[in-house]
Structure formats: structure tokens, C-alpha cells
Design a protein around this motif. Sequence first.
Motif, PDB file in Angstrom:
ATOM      1  N   HIS A  67       0.884  -1.377   0.125  1.00  0.00           N
ATOM      2  CA  HIS A  67      -0.068  -0.051   0.023  1.00  0.00           C
ATOM      3  C   HIS A  67       0.849   1.180   0.084  1.00  0.00           C
ATOM      4  O   HIS A  67       0.723   2.124  -0.888  1.00  0.00           O
ATOM      5  CB  HIS A  67      -0.927  -0.052   1.322  1.00  0.00           C
ATOM      6  CG  HIS A  67      -2.017  -1.249   1.130  1.00  0.00           C
ATOM      7  ND1 HIS A  67      -3.099  -0.943   0.002  1.00  0.00           N
ATOM      8  CD2 HIS A  67      -2.461  -2.114   1.780  1.00  0.00           C
ATOM      9  CE1 HIS A  67      -4.059  -1.836   0.387  1.00  0.00           C
ATOM     10  NE2 HIS A  67      -3.463  -2.633   1.175  1.00  0.00           N
ATOM     11  N   ALA A  68       1.838   1.291   0.552  1.00  0.00           N
ATOM     12  CA  ALA A  68       2.778   2.215   0.901  1.00  0.00           C
ATOM     13  C   ALA A  68       3.489   2.649  -0.499  1.00  0.00           C
ATOM     14  O   ALA A  68       3.534   3.871  -1.037  1.00  0.00           O
ATOM     15  CB  ALA A  68       3.847   2.100   1.779  1.00  0.00           C
ATOM     16  N   HIS A 109       2.183   1.858  -3.628  1.00  0.00           N
ATOM     17  CA  HIS A 109       1.243   2.106  -4.397  1.00  0.00           C
ATOM     18  C   HIS A 109       0.951   3.769  -4.225  1.00  0.00           C
ATOM     19  O   HIS A 109       0.830   4.414  -5.278  1.00  0.00           O
ATOM     20  CB  HIS A 109      -0.145   1.449  -4.217  1.00  0.00           C
ATOM     21  CG  HIS A 109      -0.917   1.682  -5.244  1.00  0.00           C
ATOM     22  ND1 HIS A 109      -0.867   1.318  -6.485  1.00  0.00           N
ATOM     23  CD2 HIS A 109      -2.273   2.151  -5.394  1.00  0.00           C
ATOM     24  CE1 HIS A 109      -2.118   1.824  -7.271  1.00  0.00           C
ATOM     25  NE2 HIS A 109      -2.918   2.268  -6.234  1.00  0.00           N
ATOM     26  N   ALA A 110       0.828   4.040  -2.867  1.00  0.00           N
ATOM     27  CA  ALA A 110       0.600   5.411  -2.667  1.00  0.00           C
ATOM     28  C   ALA A 110       1.632   6.215  -3.202  1.00  0.00           C
ATOM     29  O   ALA A 110       1.356   7.495  -3.373  1.00  0.00           O
ATOM     30  CB  ALA A 110       0.540   5.696  -1.279  1.00  0.00           C
ATOM     31  N   GLU A 111       3.026   5.912  -3.499  1.00  0.00           N
ATOM     32  CA  GLU A 111       4.144   6.654  -3.685  1.00  0.00           C
ATOM     33  C   GLU A 111       4.071   6.458  -5.462  1.00  0.00           C
ATOM     34  O   GLU A 111       4.970   7.034  -5.954  1.00  0.00           O
ATOM     35  CB  GLU A 111       5.085   6.377  -3.299  1.00  0.00           C
ATOM     36  CG  GLU A 111       5.337   6.839  -1.849  1.00  0.00           C
ATOM     37  CD  GLU A 111       6.723   6.867  -1.188  1.00  0.00           C
ATOM     38  OE1 GLU A 111       7.769   6.852  -1.897  1.00  0.00           O
ATOM     39  OE2 GLU A 111       6.890   6.686  -0.070  1.00  0.00           O
ATOM     40  N   ASP A 168       1.733   2.046   8.700  1.00  0.00           N
ATOM     41  CA  ASP A 168       1.544   2.524   7.256  1.00  0.00           C
ATOM     42  C   ASP A 168       2.325   1.898   6.155  1.00  0.00           C
ATOM     43  O   ASP A 168       2.261   2.325   4.743  1.00  0.00           O
ATOM     44  CB  ASP A 168       1.269   3.999   7.141  1.00  0.00           C
ATOM     45  CG  ASP A 168       2.709   4.737   7.404  1.00  0.00           C
ATOM     46  OD1 ASP A 168       3.640   4.157   7.339  1.00  0.00           O
ATOM     47  OD2 ASP A 168       2.520   5.892   7.289  1.00  0.00           O
ATOM     48  N   THR A 185       5.391   2.906   5.533  1.00  0.00           N
ATOM     49  CA  THR A 185       6.409   3.845   4.846  1.00  0.00           C
ATOM     50  C   THR A 185       7.547   3.661   5.273  1.00  0.00           C
ATOM     51  O   THR A 185       8.794   3.533   4.692  1.00  0.00           O
ATOM     52  CB  THR A 185       6.110   5.147   5.139  1.00  0.00           C
ATOM     53  OG1 THR A 185       5.988   5.328   6.627  1.00  0.00           O
ATOM     54  CG2 THR A 185       4.872   5.727   4.546  1.00  0.00           C
TER      55      THR A 185
END
Length: 132
Positions: free
Chosen positions: A22-23, A25-27, A87, A89
Motif C-alpha cells: 500500500h505504501a 502504491h501510494a507513492e 502504514d 512507509t
Amino acid sequence: MRILVVCGAGASSTFVAQRVRHAAHAEGLDYSAFAGTEQSLPIDLDAADVVLVGPHLGHALARIERDAAARGTTVVLLPPDIFGDRDGTRTLALVRAATGGHGGPLPAADAVAPHASTEPHLSADPDQTATS
């Protein structure tokens, strides 16, 4: 980039894999992450670019590094407090540091080829049945 997260039974690695995915993909990074166990490692290594090793497997690190080196796979021993990385990160930063920040952006949504849905089509008309 394909990230394999390894722990003893696969439970904690599942959470770490999900969070780092998820981290990334968020970046906008084209990273995938999946969980594995110490027992499945010989098979899972073939599908990984990076192996994140759970801190409780430190005793097996030399063997894991040897097996991974034969495949050109990077190995990172996770710190004991990594499970607090809610999260993903911090885990992502460890991956990027170990690989020199490799990983490209995800393709734009309009660049992805459409695919046929495998979900049944449900009609609003109650007299019609589901079709595929």
C-alpha cells in the motif's frame, strides 16, 4: 519490484507485505509484495527481487542470504520494531535503501489494457438471472 516478506508461519509477514504494498502504491511505485514462510522460501525466492526477513529469523539470515545471492536477490533483515510500522512507509524506505531506490511509477490508468470481467452481471430486473 517484487518483495517477499518472510516470517516463521506467514502471519506477521502478511501484514508487513500488505502495508509495504500500500505504501509503494501510494507513492506511485510499481512494487508488489507477498508473504512467505521460512519453509516456502526456496520456492518463493524465484519470484522475488527483495526478501525482507522477519527479525525472529536472524538465526537463519546467513543461509537466506546465501540462497538469495545465487538468484541475485537482495536480503534485508527487518528491525524488531517493524511490526509497529502501521502504514508501511518505514518498511518501504528500508526496501528503497537496500535497492538504491529502484522502482518505477505505476502505469497511468488509461495505459492499462482493459480486461473482461469475471464477475457475473446482475440485472436490475428481478425476472432476469445473472449472466457472465
